[in-house]
Write an enzyme that holds these catalytic residues in place. Structure first.
Site, PDB file in Angstrom:
ATOM      1  CG  HIS A  52      -1.900   1.085   1.247  1.00  0.00           C
ATOM      2  ND1 HIS A  52      -2.319   1.663   2.415  1.00  0.00           N
ATOM      3  CD2 HIS A  52      -2.565   1.733   0.252  1.00  0.00           C
ATOM      4  CE1 HIS A  52      -3.197   2.612   2.143  1.00  0.00           C
ATOM      5  NE2 HIS A  52      -3.355   2.673   0.827  1.00  0.00           N
ATOM      6  CG  ASP A  87       9.101   9.929 -21.989  1.00  0.00           C
ATOM      7  OD1 ASP A  87      10.194   9.686 -21.438  1.00  0.00           O
ATOM      8  OD2 ASP A  87       8.589  11.059 -21.987  1.00  0.00           O
ATOM      9  CG  HIS A 113       9.654  16.884 -16.432  1.00  0.00           C
ATOM     10  ND1 HIS A 113       8.997  15.679 -16.571  1.00  0.00           N
ATOM     11  CD2 HIS A 113      10.882  16.702 -16.969  1.00  0.00           C
ATOM     12  CE1 HIS A 113       9.792  14.809 -17.168  1.00  0.00           C
ATOM     13  NE2 HIS A 113      10.946  15.407 -17.421  1.00  0.00           N
ATOM     14  CE1 TYR A 160       8.065  17.823 -19.473  1.00  0.00           C
ATOM     15  CE2 TYR A 160       7.191  18.510 -21.597  1.00  0.00           C
ATOM     16  CZ  TYR A 160       8.074  18.684 -20.559  1.00  0.00           C
ATOM     17  OH  TYR A 160       8.980  19.722 -20.590  1.00  0.00           O
ATOM     18  CB  ALA A 161       4.362   9.938 -22.668  1.00  0.00           C
ATOM     19  CG  ASN A 162       7.490  10.465 -18.278  1.00  0.00           C
ATOM     20  OD1 ASN A 162       8.042   9.496 -18.785  1.00  0.00           O
ATOM     21  ND2 ASN A 162       7.791  11.708 -18.614  1.00  0.00           N
TER      22      ASN A 162
END
Length: 139
Positions: free
Chosen positions: A20, A28, A106, A128-130
């Site tokens: 948890h 990316d 970022h 920014y594909a994270n």
């Protein structure tokens, strides 16, 4: 052989052993990964596998409590952002919880990602594909 979506044994193991509030990063091809974080590199070539495809497979097995993304995704990658929010909304409905999405700069995202147990690197070649996914409990 498994018959669920996720076939990668190492990734499946990491999801199964998340406690948890522990986290997993899906990123990316360009996100720097701390040496302290285990890396599962799925990238084969530019775009393969894609970020959204990887997110959808991971969340098919993971109970997600909340998520963190970089603020910049809203402006620099709105298509991925909108599709990501749609996937998380659907997951919220399936799980019966509200998945909070937190937006950070970022640079802060990179610091937070270094605290994750594992980073899943995709072949995504868009900015920014994270996402950092935090594990919840289904009870």
């Amino acid at each position: 052989m498994k018959k669920t979506k996720l076939l990668n044994a190492s990734l499946s193991h990491h999801i199964a052993t998340l406690g948890h509030t522990e986290s997993l990063v899906i990123c990316d091809a360009g996100l720097p990964i701390s040496n302290q974080v285990e890396r599962i590199d799925l990238a084969l070539e530019a775009g393969v596998p894609g970020f959204l495809q990887t997110v959808d497979v991971v969340i098919s097995e993971m109970f997600v409590e909340h998520a963190v993304v970089a603020k910049e995704i809203r402006e620099k990658n709105p298509q991925i952002h909108d599709a990501l929010l749609d996937s998380l909304r659907k997951l919220s409905e399936q799980q019966g919880n509200c998945i909070a999405v937190e937006y950070v700069e970022h640079e802060e995202f990179k610091v937070l990602s270094s605290e994750s147990k594992v980073a899943v690197c995709t072949g995504e070649f868009s900015p920014y594909a994270n996402i950092i996914l935090y594990s919840g409990v289904p009870f």
